[in-house]
Structure formats: structure tokens, C-alpha cells
Scaffold this motif. Structure first.
Motif, PDB file in Angstrom:
ATOM      1  N   LYS A  81       0.836  -1.209   0.000  1.00 49.88           N
ATOM      2  CA  LYS A  81       0.000   0.000   0.000  1.00 49.88           C
ATOM      3  C   LYS A  81       0.865   1.251   0.000  1.00 49.88           C
ATOM      4  O   LYS A  81       0.613   2.191  -0.759  1.00 49.88           O
ATOM      5  N   LEU A  82       1.914   1.268   0.838  1.00 45.13           N
ATOM      6  CA  LEU A  82       2.803   2.429   0.885  1.00 45.13           C
ATOM      7  C   LEU A  82       3.543   2.598  -0.444  1.00 45.13           C
ATOM      8  O   LEU A  82       3.719   3.716  -0.922  1.00 45.13           O
ATOM      9  N   LYS A  83       3.949   1.484  -1.041  1.00 38.24           N
ATOM     10  CA  LYS A  83       4.623   1.554  -2.335  1.00 38.24           C
ATOM     11  C   LYS A  83       3.705   2.176  -3.383  1.00 38.24           C
ATOM     12  O   LYS A  83       4.121   3.038  -4.165  1.00 38.24           O
ATOM     13  N   ARG A  84       2.440   1.738  -3.406  1.00 36.19           N
ATOM     14  CA  ARG A  84       1.475   2.284  -4.372  1.00 36.19           C
ATOM     15  C   ARG A  84       1.223   3.769  -4.121  1.00 36.19           C
ATOM     16  O   ARG A  84       1.184   4.565  -5.062  1.00 36.19           O
ATOM     17  N   GLN A  85       1.077   4.145  -2.850  1.00 38.40           N
ATOM     18  CA  GLN A  85       0.814   5.547  -2.511  1.00 38.40           C
ATOM     19  C   GLN A  85       1.952   6.447  -2.966  1.00 38.40           C
ATOM     20  O   GLN A  85       1.723   7.481  -3.601  1.00 38.40           O
ATOM     21  N   LEU A  86       3.176   6.067  -2.634  1.00 43.04           N
ATOM     22  CA  LEU A  86       4.323   6.901  -2.984  1.00 43.04           C
ATOM     23  C   LEU A  86       4.500   6.943  -4.499  1.00 43.04           C
ATOM     24  O   LEU A  86       4.744   8.007  -5.066  1.00 43.04           O
ATOM     25  N   SER A  87       4.344   5.812  -5.153  1.00 46.32           N
ATOM     26  CA  SER A  87       4.463   5.776  -6.613  1.00 46.32           C
ATOM     27  C   SER A  87       3.457   6.719  -7.261  1.00 46.32           C
ATOM     28  O   SER A  87       3.790   7.453  -8.204  1.00 46.32           O
ATOM     29  N   ALA A  88       2.242   6.740  -6.745  1.00 40.61           N
ATOM     30  CA  ALA A  88       1.219   7.637  -7.297  1.00 40.61           C
ATOM     31  C   ALA A  88       1.585   9.095  -7.056  1.00 40.61           C
ATOM     32  O   ALA A  88       1.422   9.937  -7.945  1.00 40.61           O
ATOM     33  N   LEU A  89       2.105   9.409  -5.878  1.00 42.41           N
ATOM     34  CA  LEU A  89       2.447  10.795  -5.553  1.00 42.41           C
ATOM     35  C   LEU A  89       3.602  11.339  -6.388  1.00 42.41           C
ATOM     36  O   LEU A  89       3.657  12.529  -6.680  1.00 42.41           O
ATOM     37  N   VAL A  90       4.535  10.452  -6.779  1.00 39.80           N
ATOM     38  CA  VAL A  90       5.667  10.893  -7.606  1.00 39.80           C
ATOM     39  C   VAL A  90       5.433  10.566  -9.083  1.00 39.80           C
ATOM     40  O   VAL A  90       6.352  10.629  -9.892  1.00 39.80           O
ATOM     41  N   LEU A  91       4.177  10.222  -9.399  1.00 40.76           N
ATOM     42  CA  LEU A  91       3.774   9.933 -10.779  1.00 40.76           C
ATOM     43  C   LEU A  91       4.645   8.855 -11.420  1.00 40.76           C
ATOM     44  O   LEU A  91       5.042   8.951 -12.579  1.00 40.76           O
ATOM     45  N   ASP A  93       7.724   8.085 -10.816  1.00 42.73           N
ATOM     46  CA  ASP A  93       9.155   8.391 -10.866  1.00 42.73           C
ATOM     47  C   ASP A  93       9.815   7.814  -9.612  1.00 42.73           C
ATOM     48  O   ASP A  93      10.044   8.514  -8.626  1.00 42.73           O
ATOM     49  N   MET A  94      10.176   6.526  -9.677  1.00 38.23           N
ATOM     50  CA  MET A  94      10.715   5.868  -8.491  1.00 38.23           C
ATOM     51  C   MET A  94      12.151   6.291  -8.191  1.00 38.23           C
ATOM     52  O   MET A  94      12.614   6.121  -7.078  1.00 38.23           O
ATOM     53  N   GLU A  95      12.851   6.868  -9.155  1.00 40.34           N
ATOM     54  CA  GLU A  95      14.173   7.436  -8.857  1.00 40.34           C
ATOM     55  C   GLU A  95      14.008   8.618  -7.909  1.00 40.34           C
ATOM     56  O   GLU A  95      14.775   8.778  -6.965  1.00 40.34           O
ATOM     57  N   LEU A  96      12.986   9.442  -8.165  1.00 38.93           N
ATOM     58  CA  LEU A  96      12.686  10.559  -7.265  1.00 38.93           C
ATOM     59  C   LEU A  96      12.304  10.021  -5.888  1.00 38.93           C
ATOM     60  O   LEU A  96      12.792  10.515  -4.863  1.00 38.93           O
ATOM     61  N   ALA A  97      11.465   9.001  -5.860  1.00 37.56           N
ATOM     62  CA  ALA A  97      11.048   8.404  -4.586  1.00 37.56           C
ATOM     63  C   ALA A  97      12.263   7.896  -3.814  1.00 37.56           C
ATOM     64  O   ALA A  97      12.378   8.123  -2.606  1.00 37.56           O
ATOM     65  N   ASP A  98      13.193   7.231  -4.518  1.00 36.75           N
ATOM     66  CA  ASP A  98      14.398   6.713  -3.860  1.00 36.75           C
ATOM     67  C   ASP A  98      15.250   7.842  -3.275  1.00 36.75           C
ATOM     68  O   ASP A  98      15.783   7.714  -2.177  1.00 36.75           O
ATOM     69  N   ARG A  99      15.352   8.961  -4.009  1.00 36.21           N
ATOM     70  CA  ARG A  99      16.124  10.101  -3.486  1.00 36.21           C
ATOM     71  C   ARG A  99      15.464  10.687  -2.247  1.00 36.21           C
ATOM     72  O   ARG A  99      16.139  11.019  -1.261  1.00 36.21           O
TER      73      ARG A  99
END
Length: 131
Positions: A81-91, A93-99
Motif C-alpha cells: 500500500k505504501l509503495k502504491r501511494q508513494l508511486s502515485a504521488l511521484v507519478l 518516478d521511483m528514482e525521485l522516490a528513492d532520493r
């Protein structure tokens, strides 16, 4: 009689157009249903993998000294659920999420992995509300 003929043709065209529209909408609906089914299956697979990892960490942690066991808890994967939420918030862009996650880990050491993900999500949601 010509008016009746035109009316009959228009009625036929109306029925054909409506049938075509219904078929098209039905196809779209079935495609969406197929997509949702695939998404649900993916979520289920992700959840099962998460539970297996969590169980493995718990079992491995049971045989470790307390400090080592705490380290295992920091290495756990966040919930699907957290993975989906963050992925949606950064559209996506998982590189941005990782940073963002790396920055949170550096700024707030010794927290659980879920805590870092929740922190980044809260910060992004807060920033969105302020703009």
C-alpha cells in the motif's frame, strides 16, 4: 408513404448506431475489468511476497542478538500500500522516490522502513496542499 420510409430508415440507423455504441462500451468495460483483474493479481502476489519476506525476517531475527534483530527490522520492505501511494504521488518516478527516501533516512536515522515511506508520503501530501 415516403415519410414512413424515411422514418423506418432512421429508426434502423438509430438501432444500428445504438447497438454499435453498446458493443463499444461493453468492450471498454471488459478491457477495464481485465486490467483491474491483472492489477489485483499483482497486488496479491506483492502482498504474498511481502508476508514471506516479513516471516523470513522474523524467523531470522529470532536467532539474532537484539541489536542485529533491530537492524533486520530497518531492512524490511514497506507495505504494498505504501509503495502504491508513494508511486502515485511521484507519478511513477521511483528514482525521485528513492532520493526522497534516502534523504529521510539520512535526516532521521534508526527508523523503520515503513516510517520513512510514511514520512515521505506525508511530506509530499502536505506540500501539495500548500501549493
Amino acid at each position: 408513404m415516403n415519410k414512413w420510409s424515411d422514418l423506418a430508415k432512421k429508426t434502423l440507423y438509430l438501432a444500428a448506431g445504438a447497438a454499435s455504441q453498446i458493443a463499444e462500451e461493453t468492450e471498454k468495460g471488459l478491457n477495464k475489468l481485465g486490467d483491474k483483474t491483472q492489477e489485483l493479481l499483482g497486488d496479491t502476489q506483492e502482498f504474498l511476497e511481502e508476508m514471506i519476506e516479513r516471516g523470513e525476517a522474523e524467523v531470522s531475527g529470532a536467532n539474532m542478538p537484539p541489536k542485529a534483530s533491530q537492524k533486520v527490522s530497518h531492512l524490511r520492505q514497506p507495505s504494498a500500500k505504501l509503495k502504491r501511494q508513494l508511486s502515485a504521488l511521484v507519478l511513477g518516478d521511483m528514482e525521485l522516490a528513492d532520493r526522497l527516501l534516502a534523504s529521510a533516512r539520512e535526516k532521521y536515522p534508526n527508523q523503520s522502513e515503513d516510517w520513512y515511506w510514511e514520512k515521505v508520503i506525508r511530506d509530499l501530501e502536505r506540500d501539495r496542499c500548500n501549493h
